[in-house]
Design a protein around this motif. Structure first.
Motif, mmCIF file in Angstrom:
data_model
loop_
_atom_site.group_PDB
_atom_site.id
_atom_site.type_symbol
_atom_site.label_atom_id
_atom_site.label_comp_id
_atom_site.label_asym_id
_atom_site.label_seq_id
_atom_site.Cartn_x
_atom_site.Cartn_y
_atom_site.Cartn_z
ATOM 1 N N ARG A 125 -39.802 -27.923 -20.889
ATOM 2 C CA ARG A 125 -39.005 -26.718 -20.639
ATOM 3 C C ARG A 125 -39.579 -25.514 -21.380
ATOM 4 N NH1 ARG A 125 -34.493 -30.666 -21.510
ATOM 5 N NH2 ARG A 125 -33.418 -30.920 -19.513
ATOM 6 N N ASP A 168 -46.201 -33.458 -27.000
ATOM 7 C CA ASP A 168 -45.804 -33.061 -25.646
ATOM 8 C C ASP A 168 -44.397 -33.556 -25.331
ATOM 9 O OD1 ASP A 168 -45.996 -31.866 -23.234
ATOM 10 O OD2 ASP A 168 -47.660 -33.092 -22.474
ATOM 11 N N GLY A 227 -40.860 -35.707 -18.397
ATOM 12 C CA GLY A 227 -40.931 -34.638 -17.402
ATOM 13 C C GLY A 227 -41.655 -33.425 -17.945
ATOM 14 N N LYS A 228 -41.719 -32.394 -17.121
ATOM 15 C CA LYS A 228 -42.392 -31.163 -17.521
ATOM 16 C C LYS A 228 -41.635 -30.498 -18.664
ATOM 17 C CE LYS A 228 -43.954 -26.692 -15.748
ATOM 18 N NZ LYS A 228 -43.977 -25.781 -14.575
ATOM 19 N N ARG A 266 -37.259 -32.781 -23.817
ATOM 20 C CA ARG A 266 -38.242 -32.077 -22.975
ATOM 21 C C ARG A 266 -38.612 -30.698 -23.521
ATOM 22 N NH1 ARG A 266 -36.116 -32.192 -17.066
ATOM 23 N NH2 ARG A 266 -37.833 -30.699 -16.880
#
Length: 298
Positions: free
Chosen positions: A92, A85, A89-90, A122
């Motif tokens: 992209r 993962d 952060g989330k 990310r």
């Protein structure tokens, strides 16, 4: 007196012999000795993965935690990949990192380093391997060899000519396409944009698959050879000349590619310094290109 003793002894021996015969089981004449009942062999489920692929799949499931293992494909090709993962952060998007046949996610090469480095930018990664090359079909035996001085056997009048044996089609393109299709589908289920990345021969395979309708949002090919492997009769340079979707071609200089080799309108060529191209600069170059192509926002 002694005659009575002899007669009594003979009668006793006769009774013992009769009892011994009665103790034996009665069996029909001509029958074979009894033997244990044969055991029925257990049925074996045949799977499409080659034995080497099945063994490596088991090793991956043992080496990596369950939440990192992604099982994808079905029927003819049920394989596994390793998911990592995004960090900080989330995600992209997700990059499907395609390794060459027989390689594992912990091998020491550019692609496996990028599977760990891109999440720091990310970009989640899903690492898979190309199918193993199946054993080649052995050529037919030469039944009739010419021996000098030998007389050829006479053929019957109504004998039909033997059918011409044609070479079987290469099974690899279909296996690779099925594996990559299933991997992209599994990545889509994670959400976001999907790019497919491969180095060397894997880079040529993903470019070919993209032209065959793979459906990735972008591909990244690192150092593919110009003329090999030839897939369905097309060389990598021909495939990249016909590609109609966003593609990043990262090449070392000097390399066997010619400046005159045409590339598709959506292919961005970036030169890399000679030597080991992996490292922070490579991951940032790939991440920056993906962000511009996908217009990813922070």
């Amino acid at each position: 007196m002694w005659q009575r003793l002899v007669l009594l002894s003979l009668l006793t021996l006769g009774c013992v012999s009769a009892r011994s015969d009665d103790a034996k089981p009665n069996a029909p004449p001509g029958s074979a000795p009894s033997s244990p009942a044969p055991q029925i062999a257990a049925s074996v489920e045949r799977i499409a993965l080659l034995p080497t692929e099945t063994r490596r799949a088991g090793e991956l499931e043992t080496a990596f935690p369950d939440d990192s293992i992604v099982r994808f494909g079905d029927g003819a090709d049920h394989a596994i990949g390793v998911y990592r993962d995004a960090v900080g952060g989330k995600a992209r998007g997700i990059v499907v990192v395609v390794l060459g046949s027989s390689l594992v996610p912990d091998a020491a090469n550019d692609s496996t380093r990028l599977r760990r480095a891109l999440p720091r930018e990310r970009w989640a990664t899903l690492t898979i391997a190309l199918p193993d090359v199946p054993n080649e079909t052995l050529p037919p035996r030469q039944h009739d060899k010419f021996v000098e001085g030998a007389t050829a056997p006479a053929q019957p009048v109504d004998a039909k000519p033997a059918p011409v044996q044609t070479a079987s089609a290469d099974p690899m393109p279909a296996r690779v396409k099925a594996r990559l299709d299933a991997a992209v589908k599994a990545a889509r289920e994670k959400g976001g944009k999907v790019a497919v990345l491969g180095a060397d021969a894997a880079g040529a395979w993903i470019a070919w698959a993209q032209n065959q309708g793979l459906g990735a949002d972008a591909i990244v090919a690192i150092n593919p050879a110009r003329a090999a492997p030839a897939i369905d009769g097309k060389r990598p340079k021909d495939v990249l000349a016909a590609i109609a979707s966003p593609a990043l071609l990262l090449m070392e200089t000097p390399h066997e590619w010619s400046p005159d080799d045409p590339l598709g309108a959506h292919v961005d060529l970036r030169r890399l310094p000679p030597g080991e191209p992996s490292g922070v600069r490579l991951e940032r170059r790939i991440s920056g290109w993906l962000k511009r192509r996908f217009d990813a926002r922070e």
